[in-house]
Design an enzyme around this catalytic site. Sequence first.
Site, PDB file in Angstrom:
ATOM      1  N   ASP A  74      91.548  -1.183  -3.773  1.00 33.31           N
ATOM      2  CA  ASP A  74      90.577  -2.210  -4.152  1.00 33.31           C
ATOM      3  C   ASP A  74      89.685  -1.653  -5.263  1.00 33.31           C
ATOM      4  O   ASP A  74      89.798  -0.488  -5.617  1.00 33.31           O
ATOM      5  CB  ASP A  74      89.716  -2.637  -2.947  1.00 33.31           C
ATOM      6  CG  ASP A  74      89.121  -1.452  -2.207  1.00 33.31           C
ATOM      7  OD1 ASP A  74      88.795  -0.438  -2.862  1.00 33.31           O
ATOM      8  OD2 ASP A  74      88.960  -1.539  -0.982  1.00 33.31           O
ATOM      9  N   ASP A  76      85.792  -1.189  -6.705  1.00 32.08           N
ATOM     10  CA  ASP A  76      84.365  -1.227  -6.388  1.00 32.08           C
ATOM     11  C   ASP A  76      83.580  -1.089  -7.681  1.00 32.08           C
ATOM     12  O   ASP A  76      83.939  -0.297  -8.556  1.00 32.08           O
ATOM     13  CB  ASP A  76      84.006  -0.080  -5.443  1.00 32.08           C
ATOM     14  CG  ASP A  76      84.875  -0.074  -4.199  1.00 32.08           C
ATOM     15  OD1 ASP A  76      84.764  -1.018  -3.404  1.00 32.08           O
ATOM     16  OD2 ASP A  76      85.696   0.855  -4.054  1.00 32.08           O
ATOM     17  N   ASP A 153      80.019  10.161  -1.495  1.00 35.15           N
ATOM     18  CA  ASP A 153      80.495  11.192  -0.569  1.00 35.15           C
ATOM     19  C   ASP A 153      81.183  12.371  -1.262  1.00 35.15           C
ATOM     20  O   ASP A 153      80.663  13.489  -1.261  1.00 35.15           O
ATOM     21  CB  ASP A 153      81.363  10.586   0.552  1.00 35.15           C
ATOM     22  CG  ASP A 153      82.416   9.600   0.078  1.00 35.15           C
ATOM     23  OD1 ASP A 153      82.585   9.457  -1.151  1.00 35.15           O
ATOM     24  OD2 ASP A 153      83.087   8.983   0.926  1.00 35.15           O
TER      25      ASP A 153
HETATM   26  P1  ATP Z   1      89.697   3.331  -0.724  1.00 37.33           P
HETATM   27  O1  ATP Z   1      89.091   2.026  -1.145  1.00 37.33           O
HETATM   28  O2  ATP Z   1      90.910   3.704  -1.469  1.00 37.33           O
HETATM   29  O3  ATP Z   1      89.825   3.479   0.744  1.00 37.33           O
HETATM   30  P2  ATP Z   1      87.232   4.384  -1.765  1.00 37.33           P
HETATM   31  O4  ATP Z   1      86.849   5.769  -2.187  1.00 37.33           O
HETATM   32  O5  ATP Z   1      87.163   3.320  -2.787  1.00 37.33           O
HETATM   33  O6  ATP Z   1      88.664   4.492  -1.125  1.00 37.33           O
HETATM   34  P3  ATP Z   1      85.448   2.728  -0.281  1.00 37.33           P
HETATM   35  O7  ATP Z   1      85.201   2.715   1.194  1.00 37.33           O
HETATM   36  O8  ATP Z   1      86.039   1.541  -0.923  1.00 37.33           O
HETATM   37  O9  ATP Z   1      86.326   4.018  -0.546  1.00 37.33           O
HETATM   38  O10 ATP Z   1      84.061   3.078  -0.946  1.00 37.33           O
HETATM   39  C1  ATP Z   1      83.849   3.027  -2.348  1.00 37.33           C
HETATM   40  C2  ATP Z   1      83.002   4.181  -2.788  1.00 37.33           C
HETATM   41  O11 ATP Z   1      81.715   4.111  -2.154  1.00 37.33           O
HETATM   42  C3  ATP Z   1      83.526   5.567  -2.423  1.00 37.33           C
HETATM   43  O12 ATP Z   1      84.463   6.039  -3.339  1.00 37.33           O
HETATM   44  C4  ATP Z   1      82.263   6.388  -2.429  1.00 37.33           C
HETATM   45  O13 ATP Z   1      81.865   6.704  -3.717  1.00 37.33           O
HETATM   46  C5  ATP Z   1      81.244   5.416  -1.835  1.00 37.33           C
HETATM   47  N1  ATP Z   1      81.189   5.536  -0.366  1.00 37.33           N
HETATM   48  C6  ATP Z   1      81.842   4.810   0.546  1.00 37.33           C
HETATM   49  N2  ATP Z   1      81.538   5.186   1.794  1.00 37.33           N
HETATM   50  C7  ATP Z   1      80.638   6.183   1.670  1.00 37.33           C
HETATM   51  C8  ATP Z   1      79.923   6.993   2.590  1.00 37.33           C
HETATM   52  N3  ATP Z   1      80.084   6.840   3.910  1.00 37.33           N
HETATM   53  N4  ATP Z   1      79.075   7.914   2.099  1.00 37.33           N
HETATM   54  C9  ATP Z   1      78.880   8.060   0.767  1.00 37.33           C
HETATM   55  N5  ATP Z   1      79.542   7.336  -0.149  1.00 37.33           N
HETATM   56  C10 ATP Z   1      80.397   6.409   0.284  1.00 37.33           C
HETATM   57 MG    MG Z   2      87.487   1.264  -2.521  1.00 33.08          MG
END
Ligand code: ATP
Ligand code: MG
Length: 445
Positions: A74, A76, A153
């Site tokens: 996805d 963001d 994170d």
């Molecule tokens: P994917 O969507 O592929 O699972 P993602 O890294 O995009 O991985 P998301 O949950 O969509 O994960 O979150 C988007 C972004 O928001 C992350 O890449 C990170 O930068 C931030 N993020 C999400 N959850 C946390 C958290 N618990 N603590 C700190 N930052 C976070």
């Molecule tokens: Mg994501």
Amino acid sequence: MTARIGGRCGFVLTNKVKTIVTPTIIPRSEHIISRSNISENAVKVLYRLKQAGYQAHLVGGGVRDLLLGREPKDFDVATDARPEDVRSIFRNCRLIGRRFRLAHVHFGREIIEVATFRGADSDGAEGKRKIENGMILRDNLYGSIEEDAKRRDFTVNALYYNIANFSVVDYARGMQDLKAGTLRLLGDPEERYREDPVRMLRAVRFAAKLGFSIDPACETPFSTLGQLLADVPTARLFEEVLKLFLGGSALQTFEKLRHYGLFGRLFPATEASLTREERDFPIIFVSRGMENTDTRVREEKSVTPAFLFSVLLWEPVRQLAAELQEDGTSPLQALQLAGDRVLSQQLEVVAIPRRFSTPMREIWNLQHRFEYRVGNRPHRLLAHPRFRAAYDFMLLRSESGESDPQLVAWWTRFQAVDSEERHRLTKPPKGRGRGRRRKPKRTDR
Ligand code: ATP
Ligand code: MG
């Protein structure tokens, strides 16, 4: 590229005064992200924000995965626009989350998540950021992009793709870690896990999905801080469990979670059965189930949370049901009782909404009915709305040596043939089925 000065992850902390180190800017000509690889809707959101005078960046998994040449799950977006501002720009926008307020911009089935830059701790933050025992319970304190980068994170998740000039902005040496295949938390690992224990699960999930190694300083606290997962709301853990096991790397994730002692934090009863049995005979059922889930995800077949949980919890259910049967309980009743008990214990850790736990229970309870191959019962079972899932489950049980392959072969054939052949297959052998029909036992219904 800009030269950088000391300070781990790009930030120098001096007596709580945070000096932000200049980011590394990777111009368009030096990275592989192209707008044509970003979802059209995400590009639309980025441009609309920019046109409205705001900063707009793609961030997180979208940037990380594109830089790795992978297809993002996805997209963001991060911006300096406040959630209310985002809502006023997009008609198709909903604000969600109390703990972490976000804007969701809807385009049919696709949702672009738009987050406002989170800020650093400052006076007057009360009410916006709530921290209890080191755990962040609410974070709606806004700030600059530099501050936002620090709140993310992992370093590889803190890379920003700037729609204004198509550059990638790196505040945390994320590029370096991306190239090395390292997952490294920003800041002090222990503090960051205490703030949000789910980050431990995220570390394992990304390591499994990307084939990255977790930086030693970030994996050491798992053994001591894993227990903090008990403080995470059960509904959030439900969402995380789906992400852990429905993302296409379930087997790897399962093995890594067990390796780090984190699986038992999520599924204590399953972990207990696995450790108990492994001494004599390795249980392969859960691994098979995870492998099977990954294959289905790869083939773009549906995988339901009900099926996933029925696999994850089957070992303790099966073992408890066997014990109950030894004490004289009937097979179906034993299954039902064991299912009740295992489910109610599990709900204390991970919420499983009823719309998934009910079909999960049905999948288990139907296992017993596959034994009956004569008369009307097989026909009734075939017409059951949960038949297909229960059959797939039986297949899995037989692949791991738990149910009779001949029984599976019979049911595979029974489904494939026409109705006439089905009636032939279920006809009672001569000498049986005459005279008064035996009433089915109540428990069989
Ligand atoms: P994917 O969507 O592929 O699972 P993602 O890294 O995009 O991985 P998301 O949950 O969509 O994960 O979150 C988007 C972004 O928001 C992350 O890449 C990170 O930068 C931030 N993020 C999400 N959850 C946390 C958290 N618990 N603590 C700190 N930052 C976070
Ligand atoms: Mg994501």
